[in-house]
Design a protein around this motif. Structure first.
Motif, PDB file in Angstrom:
ATOM      1  N   ALA A  12     -67.478  14.278   0.760  1.00 29.73           N
ATOM      2  CA  ALA A  12     -66.984  14.664  -0.567  1.00 29.73           C
ATOM      3  C   ALA A  12     -66.414  16.068  -0.456  1.00 29.73           C
ATOM      4  O   ALA A  12     -67.045  16.952   0.135  1.00 29.73           O
ATOM      5  CB  ALA A  12     -68.091  14.623  -1.608  1.00 29.73           C
ATOM      6  N   SER A  13     -65.228  16.265  -0.984  1.00 29.68           N
ATOM      7  CA  SER A  13     -64.621  17.599  -0.957  1.00 29.68           C
ATOM      8  C   SER A  13     -65.139  18.425  -2.126  1.00 29.68           C
ATOM      9  O   SER A  13     -65.259  17.928  -3.242  1.00 29.68           O
ATOM     10  CB  SER A  13     -63.096  17.498  -1.008  1.00 29.68           C
ATOM     11  N   VAL A  14     -65.465  19.679  -1.840  1.00 26.74           N
ATOM     12  CA  VAL A  14     -65.931  20.629  -2.858  1.00 26.74           C
ATOM     13  C   VAL A  14     -65.036  21.857  -2.778  1.00 26.74           C
ATOM     14  O   VAL A  14     -64.985  22.524  -1.741  1.00 26.74           O
ATOM     15  CB  VAL A  14     -67.394  21.043  -2.621  1.00 26.74           C
ATOM     16  N   ASN A  15     -64.323  22.144  -3.847  1.00 27.42           N
ATOM     17  CA  ASN A  15     -63.417  23.286  -3.860  1.00 27.42           C
ATOM     18  C   ASN A  15     -64.210  24.562  -4.124  1.00 27.42           C
ATOM     19  O   ASN A  15     -64.780  24.732  -5.205  1.00 27.42           O
ATOM     20  CB  ASN A  15     -62.342  23.089  -4.927  1.00 27.42           C
ATOM     21  N   TRP A  16     -64.235  25.442  -3.135  1.00 31.88           N
ATOM     22  CA  TRP A  16     -65.160  26.572  -3.170  1.00 31.88           C
ATOM     23  C   TRP A  16     -64.796  27.625  -4.197  1.00 31.88           C
ATOM     24  O   TRP A  16     -65.612  28.464  -4.560  1.00 31.88           O
ATOM     25  CB  TRP A  16     -65.300  27.189  -1.777  1.00 31.88           C
ATOM     26  N   HIS A  17     -63.553  27.583  -4.712  1.00 33.08           N
ATOM     27  CA  HIS A  17     -63.179  28.562  -5.739  1.00 33.08           C
ATOM     28  C   HIS A  17     -63.582  28.098  -7.138  1.00 33.08           C
ATOM     29  O   HIS A  17     -63.482  28.881  -8.085  1.00 33.08           O
ATOM     30  CB  HIS A  17     -61.665  28.815  -5.709  1.00 33.08           C
ATOM     31  N   GLU A  18     -64.046  26.857  -7.264  1.00 33.74           N
ATOM     32  CA  GLU A  18     -64.396  26.337  -8.578  1.00 33.74           C
ATOM     33  C   GLU A  18     -65.823  26.723  -8.968  1.00 33.74           C
ATOM     34  O   GLU A  18     -66.705  26.814  -8.106  1.00 33.74           O
ATOM     35  CB  GLU A  18     -64.242  24.815  -8.592  1.00 33.74           C
ATOM     36  N   PRO A  19     -66.084  26.925 -10.261  1.00 31.28           N
ATOM     37  CA  PRO A  19     -67.435  27.263 -10.714  1.00 31.28           C
ATOM     38  C   PRO A  19     -68.440  26.180 -10.305  1.00 31.28           C
ATOM     39  O   PRO A  19     -68.156  24.988 -10.397  1.00 31.28           O
ATOM     40  CB  PRO A  19     -67.292  27.324 -12.243  1.00 31.28           C
ATOM     41  N   GLY A  20     -69.603  26.614  -9.827  1.00 32.06           N
ATOM     42  CA  GLY A  20     -70.665  25.678  -9.477  1.00 32.06           C
ATOM     43  C   GLY A  20     -70.513  25.023  -8.121  1.00 32.06           C
ATOM     44  O   GLY A  20     -71.230  24.055  -7.817  1.00 32.06           O
ATOM     45  N   ALA A  21     -69.607  25.536  -7.275  1.00 31.49           N
ATOM     46  CA  ALA A  21     -69.342  24.894  -5.988  1.00 31.49           C
ATOM     47  C   ALA A  21     -70.592  24.832  -5.111  1.00 31.49           C
ATOM     48  O   ALA A  21     -70.873  23.789  -4.495  1.00 31.49           O
ATOM     49  CB  ALA A  21     -68.220  25.626  -5.252  1.00 31.49           C
TER      50      ALA A  21
ATOM     51  N   GLY B 143     -77.374  13.578   1.564  1.00 31.27           N
ATOM     52  CA  GLY B 143     -76.877  13.136   2.854  1.00 31.27           C
ATOM     53  C   GLY B 143     -75.383  12.905   2.916  1.00 31.27           C
ATOM     54  O   GLY B 143     -74.889  12.255   3.845  1.00 31.27           O
ATOM     55  N   VAL B 144     -74.639  13.440   1.948  1.00 31.76           N
ATOM     56  CA  VAL B 144     -73.178  13.311   1.936  1.00 31.76           C
ATOM     57  C   VAL B 144     -72.576  14.525   2.626  1.00 31.76           C
ATOM     58  O   VAL B 144     -72.922  15.664   2.311  1.00 31.76           O
ATOM     59  CB  VAL B 144     -72.638  13.217   0.491  1.00 31.76           C
ATOM     60  N   GLY B 145     -71.674  14.298   3.574  1.00 34.13           N
ATOM     61  CA  GLY B 145     -71.010  15.404   4.245  1.00 34.13           C
ATOM     62  C   GLY B 145     -70.083  16.139   3.303  1.00 34.13           C
ATOM     63  O   GLY B 145     -69.339  15.518   2.533  1.00 34.13           O
ATOM     64  N   VAL B 146     -70.103  17.459   3.348  1.00 35.64           N
ATOM     65  CA  VAL B 146     -69.292  18.281   2.448  1.00 35.64           C
ATOM     66  C   VAL B 146     -68.074  18.822   3.180  1.00 35.64           C
ATOM     67  O   VAL B 146     -68.191  19.436   4.244  1.00 35.64           O
ATOM     68  CB  VAL B 146     -70.116  19.453   1.885  1.00 35.64           C
ATOM     69  N   GLU B 147     -66.898  18.552   2.604  1.00 36.56           N
ATOM     70  CA  GLU B 147     -65.672  19.197   3.038  1.00 36.56           C
ATOM     71  C   GLU B 147     -65.471  20.408   2.129  1.00 36.56           C
ATOM     72  O   GLU B 147     -65.230  20.240   0.932  1.00 36.56           O
ATOM     73  CB  GLU B 147     -64.482  18.254   2.907  1.00 36.56           C
ATOM     74  N   ALA B 148     -65.585  21.600   2.694  1.00 38.28           N
ATOM     75  CA  ALA B 148     -65.452  22.818   1.892  1.00 38.28           C
ATOM     76  C   ALA B 148     -63.983  23.118   1.675  1.00 38.28           C
ATOM     77  O   ALA B 148     -63.277  23.572   2.579  1.00 38.28           O
ATOM     78  CB  ALA B 148     -66.132  23.982   2.593  1.00 38.28           C
TER      79      ALA B 148
ATOM     80  N   ALA C 117     -69.643  19.846   6.642  1.00 37.66           N
ATOM     81  CA  ALA C 117     -69.112  18.979   7.693  1.00 37.66           C
ATOM     82  C   ALA C 117     -67.842  19.560   8.281  1.00 37.66           C
ATOM     83  O   ALA C 117     -67.596  19.469   9.490  1.00 37.66           O
ATOM     84  CB  ALA C 117     -68.849  17.582   7.139  1.00 37.66           C
ATOM     85  N   ARG C 118     -67.007  20.147   7.421  1.00 38.16           N
ATOM     86  CA  ARG C 118     -65.765  20.780   7.872  1.00 38.16           C
ATOM     87  C   ARG C 118     -65.221  21.652   6.761  1.00 38.16           C
ATOM     88  O   ARG C 118     -65.674  21.576   5.605  1.00 38.16           O
ATOM     89  CB  ARG C 118     -64.714  19.733   8.257  1.00 38.16           C
ATOM     90  N   VAL C 119     -64.242  22.463   7.123  1.00 42.18           N
ATOM     91  CA  VAL C 119     -63.489  23.243   6.138  1.00 42.18           C
ATOM     92  C   VAL C 119     -62.167  22.532   5.894  1.00 42.18           C
ATOM     93  O   VAL C 119     -61.451  22.174   6.833  1.00 42.18           O
ATOM     94  CB  VAL C 119     -63.226  24.668   6.638  1.00 42.18           C
ATOM     95  N   LEU C 120     -61.866  22.297   4.641  1.00 45.16           N
ATOM     96  CA  LEU C 120     -60.615  21.665   4.236  1.00 45.16           C
ATOM     97  C   LEU C 120     -59.695  22.784   3.767  1.00 45.16           C
ATOM     98  O   LEU C 120     -59.764  23.219   2.622  1.00 45.16           O
ATOM     99  CB  LEU C 120     -60.901  20.665   3.116  1.00 45.16           C
ATOM    100  N   ALA C 121     -58.848  23.269   4.674  1.00 46.53           N
ATOM    101  CA  ALA C 121     -57.979  24.407   4.380  1.00 46.53           C
ATOM    102  C   ALA C 121     -56.690  23.903   3.753  1.00 46.53           C
ATOM    103  O   ALA C 121     -55.875  23.261   4.420  1.00 46.53           O
ATOM    104  CB  ALA C 121     -57.683  25.188   5.651  1.00 46.53           C
ATOM    105  N   GLU C 122     -56.500  24.197   2.476  1.00 48.52           N
ATOM    106  CA  GLU C 122     -55.352  23.685   1.729  1.00 48.52           C
ATOM    107  C   GLU C 122     -54.365  24.796   1.430  1.00 48.52           C
ATOM    108  O   GLU C 122     -54.700  25.789   0.776  1.00 48.52           O
ATOM    109  CB  GLU C 122     -55.801  23.028   0.422  1.00 48.52           C
ATOM    110  N   VAL C 123     -53.130  24.616   1.901  1.00 42.92           N
ATOM    111  CA  VAL C 123     -52.070  25.595   1.686  1.00 42.92           C
ATOM    112  C   VAL C 123     -51.324  25.209   0.417  1.00 42.92           C
ATOM    113  O   VAL C 123     -50.694  24.147   0.348  1.00 42.92           O
ATOM    114  CB  VAL C 123     -51.116  25.635   2.890  1.00 42.92           C
TER     115      VAL C 123
END
Length: 243
Positions: free
Chosen positions: A102-111, A122-127, A149-155
């Protein structure tokens, strides 16, 4: 590794090929995997086409896609799908069928609270760290950074002339990213230049109708599979969208 991002926040008005129902997502996922995708990322949708974290809809979507493909399946947890941070965590804790990622956007409140709830289940987090936000700073300072699990770097730079440069700046900000793998991707006009850079740097990447509606030669894409096939072939030089 190429991840297929099947739909995102787009709807039928953006492109008739955007899959909206669980069945359509499953079919699109199967074709994208056959074209070379190693993972699938989807946005579960309400009947009206809006993104949702509803346990019922997430279960139906993940189950349908899993029946069609034998690769990891990820979903969004974007704040637009549930604006209330507390409610967002409650929804995730109520999921009856769990995605692999599951992707979690780290700039969003409550990330952080959301990421912690996913990890507990047990769900892998894509930061998700987006250029142009304070997501990188927040992620690097997070006690959970080393556990994702990984960093999801979005340009978010959509100018094809500058997107790759923006991507390099984002990667420089991330540094070692707490030792976590990085998946680098762009969007719209920046999608293909950033994907090309990711391939050159040996990084994981993604492509699909969530990120871009056009093929590298400027033709409108007819499916997620077409986009994945173009990315997998290496013919990713952006020539501009056809008018």
């Amino acid at each position: 590794m190429i991840q297929a991002c099947l739909n995102g926040q787009r709807g039928a008005g953006d492109c008739a090929a955007v899959p909206l129902s669980p069945g359509a997502m499953a079919e699109s996922a199967a074709l994208a995997v056959a074209a070379g995708a190693a993972e699938v990322h989807v946005h579960p949708k309400t009947p009206c086409g809006g993104d949702t974290l509803s346990p019922r809809v997430v279960a139906a979507t993940v189950t349908a896609v899993r029946e069609a493909v034998a690769v990891p399946v990820g979903v969004t947890t974007g704040a637009w799908a549930e604006p209330d941070p507390v409610r967002r965590v409650e929804r995730v804790r109520a999921w009856t069928v769990l995605p692999d990622l599951a992707s979690v956007n780290w700039h969003e409140p409550g990330a952080e609270e959301l990421a912690a709830a996913l990890m507990e289940r047990g769900v892998g987090v894509e930061a998700g760290v987006w250029s142009g936000t304070d997501g990188v700073r927040r992620f690097l300072a997070s006690p959970l950074a080393g556990r994702v699990a990984r960093v999801l770097a979005e340009v978010t730079d959509t100018d094809p002339a500058t997107a790759a440069g923006s991507a390099r700046l984002l990667l420089a900000e991330l540094g070692r990213a707490h030792g976590r793998p990085v998946l680098l991707h762009g969007e719209d006009g920046g999608a293909w230049p950033v994907l090309r850079l990711a391939r050159e740097l040996g990084l994981d990447t993604r492509i699909g109708l969530e990120d871009v509606l056009f093929l590298p030669d400027g033709r409108r894409a007819g499916s997620n599979a077409e986009l994945v096939a173009a990315a997998d072939s290496g013919a990713v030089t952006w020539r501009g969208a056809a008018r």
